[in-house]
Design a protein around this motif. Structure first.
Motif, short mmCIF file in Angstrom:
data_model
loop_
_atom_site.label_atom_id
_atom_site.label_comp_id
_atom_site.label_asym_id
_atom_site.label_seq_id
_atom_site.Cartn_x
_atom_site.Cartn_y
_atom_site.Cartn_z
N ARG A 1 20.28 -36.40 75.26
CA ARG A 1 19.68 -37.66 75.04
C ARG A 1 19.01 -37.79 76.46
NH1 ARG A 1 21.25 -42.51 76.53
NH2 ARG A 1 19.86 -44.17 75.68
N THR A 2 17.61 -37.87 76.13
CA THR A 2 16.69 -38.11 77.41
C THR A 2 16.10 -39.38 77.40
OG1 THR A 2 16.12 -35.62 76.96
CG2 THR A 2 15.05 -36.56 78.72
N SER A 3 15.79 -40.09 78.60
CA SER A 3 14.99 -41.20 78.63
C SER A 3 14.16 -40.85 79.94
CB SER A 3 15.88 -42.44 78.20
OG SER A 3 16.98 -42.50 79.45
N TRP A 4 12.90 -41.69 79.48
CA TRP A 4 11.96 -41.68 80.82
C TRP A 4 11.09 -42.89 80.41
CZ3 TRP A 4 11.96 -38.81 76.15
CH2 TRP A 4 10.72 -39.08 75.33
N THR A 5 10.15 -43.26 81.45
CA THR A 5 9.48 -44.24 81.45
C THR A 5 7.84 -43.75 81.43
OG1 THR A 5 11.00 -45.45 82.90
CG2 THR A 5 8.60 -46.44 82.72
N VAL A 6 7.14 -44.33 80.32
CA VAL A 6 5.95 -43.91 80.35
C VAL A 6 4.87 -45.28 80.93
CG1 VAL A 6 3.93 -43.34 78.73
CG2 VAL A 6 6.27 -42.69 78.21
N HIS A 7 3.84 -44.66 81.70
CA HIS A 7 3.08 -45.70 82.25
C HIS A 7 1.70 -45.45 81.96
CE1 HIS A 7 5.90 -46.99 85.40
NE2 HIS A 7 6.31 -45.69 85.43
N GLY B 1 5.06 -38.31 75.79
CA GLY B 1 5.76 -37.46 76.62
C GLY B 1 5.65 -37.27 78.10
N ALA B 2 4.37 -37.95 78.37
CA ALA B 2 3.83 -38.04 79.72
C ALA B 2 4.56 -39.12 80.61
CB ALA B 2 2.30 -37.97 79.79
N ASP B 3 4.78 -39.01 81.74
CA ASP B 3 5.07 -39.92 82.81
C ASP B 3 4.08 -41.15 83.16
OD1 ASP B 3 7.85 -39.12 83.79
OD2 ASP B 3 6.73 -37.15 83.98
N LEU B 4 2.82 -40.49 83.03
CA LEU B 4 1.71 -41.40 83.29
C LEU B 4 0.43 -41.11 82.43
CD1 LEU B 4 0.05 -43.68 84.60
CD2 LEU B 4 -0.22 -42.04 86.60
N ILE B 5 0.09 -41.77 81.60
CA ILE B 5 -1.08 -41.63 80.94
C ILE B 5 -2.27 -42.53 81.43
CG2 ILE B 5 -2.07 -41.23 78.62
CD1 ILE B 5 0.77 -41.92 77.40
N GLY B 6 -3.43 -41.80 81.66
CA GLY B 6 -4.67 -42.36 82.56
C GLY B 6 -5.70 -42.53 81.48
N PHE B 7 -6.46 -43.56 81.71
CA PHE B 7 -7.54 -43.83 80.81
C PHE B 7 -8.73 -44.39 81.66
CE2 PHE B 7 -4.13 -44.51 78.18
CZ PHE B 7 -4.25 -43.99 77.15
N GLN B 8 -9.81 -44.35 81.07
CA GLN B 8 -11.11 -44.57 81.72
C GLN B 8 -11.27 -46.03 82.13
OE1 GLN B 8 -12.63 -42.26 82.87
NE2 GLN B 8 -13.58 -40.51 81.86
N ARG B 9 -11.02 -46.83 81.00
CA ARG B 9 -11.22 -48.15 81.11
C ARG B 9 -9.84 -49.09 80.92
NH1 ARG B 9 -14.63 -50.46 76.80
NH2 ARG B 9 -13.03 -49.27 75.66
N PRO B 10 -9.56 -50.22 81.29
CA PRO B 10 -8.36 -51.02 81.09
C PRO B 10 -8.32 -51.19 79.47
CG PRO B 10 -9.46 -51.98 83.13
CD PRO B 10 -10.50 -50.79 82.51
N VAL C 1 9.94 -31.32 84.85
CA VAL C 1 8.78 -31.32 85.46
C VAL C 1 8.19 -32.86 85.19
CG1 VAL C 1 8.11 -28.85 85.03
CG2 VAL C 1 7.34 -30.69 83.39
N THR C 2 7.22 -33.10 86.22
CA THR C 2 6.60 -34.48 86.04
C THR C 2 5.18 -34.16 85.38
OG1 THR C 2 7.82 -35.24 88.09
CG2 THR C 2 5.75 -36.32 87.41
N ILE C 3 4.97 -35.34 84.30
CA ILE C 3 3.81 -34.95 83.54
C ILE C 3 2.96 -35.90 83.61
CG2 ILE C 3 3.10 -34.43 81.08
CD1 ILE C 3 6.17 -33.40 80.38
N GLY C 4 1.57 -35.62 83.91
CA GLY C 4 0.52 -36.67 83.77
C GLY C 4 -0.41 -36.11 82.69
N PHE C 5 -1.04 -37.14 82.02
CA PHE C 5 -2.16 -36.86 81.09
C PHE C 5 -3.33 -37.84 81.27
CE2 PHE C 5 -4.54 -37.56 77.40
CZ PHE C 5 -4.72 -36.46 76.62
N PHE C 6 -4.38 -37.18 81.41
CA PHE C 6 -5.98 -38.18 81.45
C PHE C 6 -6.59 -37.72 80.28
CE2 PHE C 6 -9.98 -39.42 82.88
CZ PHE C 6 -9.67 -40.62 83.40
N ASN C 7 -6.89 -38.91 79.81
CA ASN C 7 -7.88 -39.10 78.73
C ASN C 7 -9.45 -39.36 78.83
OD1 ASN C 7 -7.93 -39.15 75.70
ND2 ASN C 7 -8.60 -41.23 75.68
N HIS C 8 -10.15 -38.20 78.84
CA HIS C 8 -11.70 -38.31 79.45
C HIS C 8 -12.48 -39.23 78.63
CE1 HIS C 8 -11.21 -35.56 82.86
NE2 HIS C 8 -10.03 -35.07 82.21
#
Ligand code: G6P
Length: 505
Positions: A254-260, A193-202, A162-169
């Motif tokens: 062995r698993t590898s992935w890119t985290v953004h 563990g997520a592919d993309l982690i989103g935040f509110q501010r840079p 699965v493709t995993i996103g996370f957002f930190n509010h």
């Protein structure tokens, strides 16, 4: 750490959050009915749910109650059970008395207890397992907020397809503060563990990247970093690893992935506010509110959950001093403070309530007359229509948070002001301050500065007020919560595909 069987049926799009997007009403006969929760996230994701065959996993809000999955309007809801002890340790304890104050500049002293951490881990595991059993092959799973930071990595182990996103509010703290967390590595491992982690501010995304560098030794370049994990393979795991995401060797998998990691500032349901603000019933109610207050010249408004991050005491103190200084009077102005009850069993919230009620009582005792009240303190939640009417009735909105991930009240106020009237006093410690640059920005710790801003907001020339409001409205109206979710989900989809590509090459 065994993988689960990939469900043949299952949902292509799964949202995981501590709370389900519905609230329960119980009528006088004890019958319960579900109602869609207010709030931008829920409105933004409803159309996505409807279009993409989605499911939402979350807690239904009551302890010790098992509910079967059920459908409500566009949502397929999967309730997660929490015991009374888990509510105390995972929700009130670790989420709201350890992480919440730690992530908000330690405004309150965070408490760390191992029993709370164990419960947090156990409950995160339950959410992860539920997500793993709900998601269709190669589905997208979007995990929300600080209560569930361990879910991404747990889910990736269970379902590498699965493709995993996370957002930190909420904010992500600087390393110096984050370092206090006894489980600082485990939490970062969970998130990454997520592919993309989103935040509110840079700045939040940067803080996070620095923490990962310091505690996991992994460096981000241009917002991306490579992660690898080796787990002991068993047959079930080898056969259920989905289409092409994982690479295997003999000792283990062995698993590898890119985290953004990047900023995706959240916004509000502009359309819902537009509708209410154009409705004659809401306009009538806004007028009524001013009448009920005795038609003062200036209506000041604060709207918050009763939370120590919101700077409610600073705001009320400043208001009290302005009355004392005779810069304001109870005849010519009113302060409405809506403080909706929140986390009422957590110590620091109990203390804050006593302090707020103490200061409101002192100010009102000193300045009230038979006809007028200095501070209208309202310790309840209101329906959204009433909130929009309040925004329309208010001349000056006071958002004085000491730290706030975003602060949607500021954006809602701006969206409700269709006639471009009104002024926004906004704390520079909110995420919203990065988008609403034409607000009257304040440092709420500086009480004199805050008092000046409150008077300036009242007295500024009409042309300046309109100019500021128009510019803020342009920002909010062109960046609503639907744009937010689209931006996040489009990026997530492209990163998901990218990692499939890079591993099968
Ligand atoms: C903040 C958090 C949310 C949370 C909300 C209400 O906005 O970011 O995750 O749901 O507060 O708090 P509660 O503890 O009642 O869910």
């Amino acid at each position: 750490d065994h993988q689960v069987e990939v469900p043949r049926e299952g949902y292509d799009f799964v949202v995981v959050s501590n709370r389900l997007p519905v609230d329960r009403d119980i009528d006088e006969n004890g019958n319960s009915a579900w109602r869609r929760s207010p709030g931008g996230l829920v409105s933004a994701l409803a159309p996505v749910m409807a279009k993409r065959d989605g499911a939402w996993i979350g807690w239904h809000g009551a302890p010790d109650e098992t509910l079967e999955p059920f459908d409500h309007d566009v949502f397929h809801l999967v309730p997660v059970e929490l015991s009374g002890l888990e509510v105390q340790r995972y929700y009130e304890g670790f989420s709201n008395a350890s992480l919440w104050p730690l992530y908000h500049d330690v405004i309150a002293q965070p408490e760390f207890h191992r029993t709370w951490w164990y419960a947090y881990r156990r409950v995160n595991e339950r959410f992860a397992r539920m997500a793993a059993e709900t998601a269709a092959p190669a589905a997208t799973v979007w995990v929300q907020d600080y209560q569930l930071q361990l879910v991404p990595r747990m889910l990736r182990r269970l379902r590498p397809d699965v493709t995993i996103g996370f957002f930190n509010h909420i904010p992500f703290p600087p390393t110096e503060i984050y370092s206090q967390l006894p489980w600082r590595r485990a939490v970062l491992e969970g998130l990454t563990g997520a592919d993309l982690i989103g935040f509110q501010r840079p700045g939040d995304a940067q803080n996070f990247q620095r923490c990962v560098r310091k505690f996991l030794g992994v460096r981000f370049t241009n917002g991306a970093a490579e992660f690898t994990e080796t787990t002991i393979a068993d047959d079930a795991a080898a056969s259920s690893s989905g289409p092409g995401r994982a690479t295997s060797d003999r000792e283990g998998r062995r698993t590898s992935w890119t985290v953004h990691a990047a900023a995706y500032p959240i916004s509000i349901d502009v359309e819902a506010i537009r509708e209410l603000a154009s409705d004659p019933a809401t306009r009538k109610r806004a007028k009524e509110i001013r009448q009920e207050l005795g038609n003062p010249e200036t209506v000041y408004l604060g709207v918050d959950r009763l939370d120590y991050t919101k700077g409610i005491l600073h705001r009320i103190k400043a208001y009290g001093e302005l009355l004392e200084d005779e810069k304001l009077s109870v005849e010519n102005s009113a302060l409405i403070q809506v403080a909706s009850p929140s986390r009422e069993r957590v110590d620091s919230y109990i203390q804050l309530r006593e302090q707020v009620e103490g200061i409101v009582g002192r100010i009102n005792g000193q300045f009230d007359t038979m006809a007028n009240t200095a501070v209208r303190y309202l310790h309840h939640g209101y329906p959204f229509e009433e909130m929009v009417a309040l925004y329309m009735a208010a001349d000056v909105m006071l958002v004085t948070a000491l730290r706030d991930g975003m602060n949607l009240v500021a954006k809602e106020y701006v969206a409700a002001k269709q006639d471009r009237s009104g002024a926004l006093v906004l704390s520079e410690f909110t995420g919203a301050a990065e988008q609403l640059k034409q607000a009257i920005l304040v440092n709420p710790h500086d009480i004199d500065g805050l008092k000046e801003a409150m008077l300036y907001a009242r007295d500024m020339p009409g042309s300046e007020a309109k100019k500021r409001m128009s510019s803020m409205r342009r920002q909010v109206l062109t960046h609503d919560v639907v744009d937010w979710s689209q931006r996040f989900l489009e990026d997530l989809a492209s990163y998901g595909r990218q990692s499939v590509g890079s591993e099968t090459n």
